[in-house]
Design a protein around this motif. Structure first.
Motif, mmCIF file in Angstrom:
data_model
loop_
_atom_site.group_PDB
_atom_site.id
_atom_site.type_symbol
_atom_site.label_atom_id
_atom_site.label_comp_id
_atom_site.label_asym_id
_atom_site.label_seq_id
_atom_site.Cartn_x
_atom_site.Cartn_y
_atom_site.Cartn_z
ATOM 1 N N GLU A 308 0.816 -1.210 0.000
ATOM 2 C CA GLU A 308 0.000 0.000 0.000
ATOM 3 C C GLU A 308 0.857 1.270 0.000
ATOM 4 N N ASP A 309 2.064 1.202 0.565
ATOM 5 C CA ASP A 309 2.990 2.338 0.452
ATOM 6 C C ASP A 309 3.235 2.690 -1.011
ATOM 7 N N VAL A 310 3.497 1.656 -1.801
ATOM 8 C CA VAL A 310 3.774 1.864 -3.226
ATOM 9 C C VAL A 310 2.537 2.378 -3.953
ATOM 10 N N LEU A 311 1.388 1.752 -3.699
ATOM 11 C CA LEU A 311 0.157 2.137 -4.391
ATOM 12 C C LEU A 311 -0.281 3.543 -4.006
ATOM 13 N N MET A 312 -0.174 3.893 -2.727
ATOM 14 C CA MET A 312 -0.545 5.245 -2.305
ATOM 15 C C MET A 312 0.374 6.275 -2.949
ATOM 16 N N PHE A 313 1.655 5.970 -3.053
ATOM 17 C CA PHE A 313 2.600 6.908 -3.647
ATOM 18 C C PHE A 313 2.259 7.157 -5.120
ATOM 19 N N VAL A 314 1.773 6.135 -5.807
ATOM 20 C CA VAL A 314 1.372 6.305 -7.211
ATOM 21 C C VAL A 314 0.116 7.156 -7.302
ATOM 22 N N GLY A 315 -0.905 6.839 -6.511
ATOM 23 C CA GLY A 315 -2.108 7.662 -6.472
ATOM 24 C C GLY A 315 -3.063 7.411 -7.613
ATOM 25 N N GLY A 316 -3.770 8.478 -8.038
ATOM 26 C CA GLY A 316 -4.823 8.358 -9.049
ATOM 27 C C GLY A 316 -4.520 9.153 -10.299
ATOM 28 N N GLY A 317 -5.578 9.585 -10.984
ATOM 29 C CA GLY A 317 -5.440 10.269 -12.256
ATOM 30 C C GLY A 317 -5.136 11.749 -12.105
ATOM 31 N N SER A 318 -4.475 12.309 -13.107
ATOM 32 C CA SER A 318 -4.168 13.739 -13.114
ATOM 33 C C SER A 318 -5.460 14.542 -13.263
#
Length: 457
Positions: A308-318
């Motif tokens: 989840e650290d990795v996924l949260m850092f990526v986030g969502g759409g611009s």
């Protein structure tokens, strides 16, 4: 009256000039003032259930978390804040979400107007052609789209809350709050125990999950899909990259979450297979930015925290209410690595070439995010003596404006809370400010140095 009208027109012209010439300055100022405004409202006695003023640091933290649509809380939302306090938080989420989408779109408009003719034509395909017109029409479109989705989510939730004997007023209030919180990827829950009791309730989890998914796509994607939904071939490159990356990440996160938590009795291990699968997909959507949780994250395994650290850092759409470095940033970095591995000169996707200037912005945003997370985690650990795994999780959640937590937020002292407040603010305005500043700071140079390639790796 004439003098007042002239002053209003002059102020409007000044706002337009700042919005188009310096969207970064407008973003920083607008969010700071909005946070202070809602901090003042949450500090009023009627905002709490006890009728006493909330501690300033908790009011500031909640206001920052709501305006930055994060979801981290230092006090229990459902028990500490009164119905008026919940209404203020809901309004702060709504204003913050609208501000994010509008300012992101204005940044795209400013960039496209500041580029040369050829670059403007290319940029228009991704920004102005996607509906970034004047400020009034832009804001109107954003309000219509966001409010429609929020009301639709609430309409699905109201009957279910009525069957749970919440009462008419509470059912309507909670449903609307969840609608606003879900679409804006805020993660705030008015229920004192959050969504844990509804872990197997598809009637509640599905509308909220879909709201988070739609809210995380971004305004440019909405408008492009609305206008070209019958002709996928004419979807913009941004829309295609966003949809593909979001979908791939959802399935990857679901697969890893199943591996890590399927046998964990404290999270998903005691559920039936159908209930476990439903919770896995709900959580896979929320891991990047939604912030809702259908099980106690603090009881999850450390491998899940790292995922989840990795996924949260990526986030969502611009251009969306989601946080992180954004999925298109990740897509550009992956495509660049793929092109280099294949010996290709250009970065290509869906029959389009991605310019090197886009790659430079993606690298800059990623490095800035890593720098903030690493430095802030070190400061946070020094302030709290919390272990690295939990400290990193909390900081990444704050920077990516996700809102998931291992349960340590409420026990922090004022210094650590202030660190997270600054991190949430930087995470919300940082990537947008940096991206627009880099795009607007392009300089034409007549003289160029000779090229030489250093050894990499």
């Amino acid at each position: 009256m004439a003098g007042l009208r002239e002053a209003r027109e002059a102020f409007g012209e000044w706002v337009d000039r700042v919005a188009l010439e310096s969207p970064a300055r407008l973003t920083l100022g607008a969010f700071a003032l909005t946070i202070l405004l809602f901090t003042g409202l949450l500090s009023l006695p009627f905002a709490t259930t006890t009728g006493h003023r909330a501690p300033f640091i908790d009011a500031l933290f909640t206001s920052t978390s709501a305006v930055c649509v994060t979801g981290l809380v230092t006090v229990d939302t459902g028990t500490f804040w009164s119905p008026w306090g919940l209404a203020i938080i809901g309004l702060a989420i709504k204003v913050g979400g609208l501000g994010i989408m509008t300012l992101a779109s204005l940044a795209g408009l400013a960039v496209s107007r500041r580029l040369g003719l050829t670059q403007r034509i290319l940029a228009a395909g991704e920004s102005r052609a996607s509906g970034l017109g004047d400020l009034a029409s832009l804001l109107r479109t954003v309000i219509i789209v966001s409010t429609s989705v929020e009301l639709l989510i609430a309409a699905f939730l109201i009957p279910r809350f009525l069957t749970l004997d919440y009462g008419l007023a509470k059912s309507f209030g909670y449903s609307l709050f969840y609608g606003v919180s879900a679409f804006n990827n805020a993660g705030f829950t008015p229920d004192p125990v959050g969504l844990y009791p509804y872990a197997g309730d598809a009637w509640i989890l599905v509308p909220i999950g879909l709201g988070v998914f739609i809210g995380g796509l971004g305004y440019p994607v909405y408008l492009n899909l609305i206008r070209q939904w019958r002709n996928p071939r004419r979807w913009s490159l941004h829309t295609k990259l966003t949809l593909v990356t979001v979908t791939v990440l959802a399935f990857i996160s679901a697969a890893f979450l199943a591996v890590f938590e399927w046998t964990n009795p404290d999270t998903l291990g005691d559920h039936s297979s159908g209930k476990t699968i439903g919770n896995i997909f709900f959580q896979s959507i929320n891991q990047r930015s939604g912030g809702f949780a259908s099980f106690d994250i603090g009881l999850a395994r450390e491998q899940t925290w790292l995922l989840e650290d990795v996924l949260m850092f990526v986030g969502g759409g611009s251009g969306s209410t989601a946080g992180g470095i954004r999925v298109t940033t990740l897509a550009v970095l992956v495509l660049a690595a793929w092109a280099e591995a294949r010996g290709r000169r250009d970065i290509e996707a869906f029959g389009k070439r991605i310019g090197t200037e886009v790659l430079r912005v993606a690298v800059s945003i990623t490095l800035m995010g890593l720098f903030v997370v690493i430095v802030t985690t070190g400061i946070f650990m020094w302030q709290t003596d919390i272990a690295l795994d939990r400290a990193l999780y909390e900081v990444v959640s704050a920077y990516a404006t996700c809102g998931l937590s291992t349960g340590i937020t409420g026990s922090l002292d004022s210094d650590a809370k202030m660190t997270l407040i600054i991190t949430m603010y930087l995470g919300r305005v940082g990537s947008l400010t940096l991206a627009s500043a880099l795009m607007l700071n392009r300089q034409r140079r007549v003289i160029r140095y000779p090229s030489e390639r250093p050894i990499i790796g």
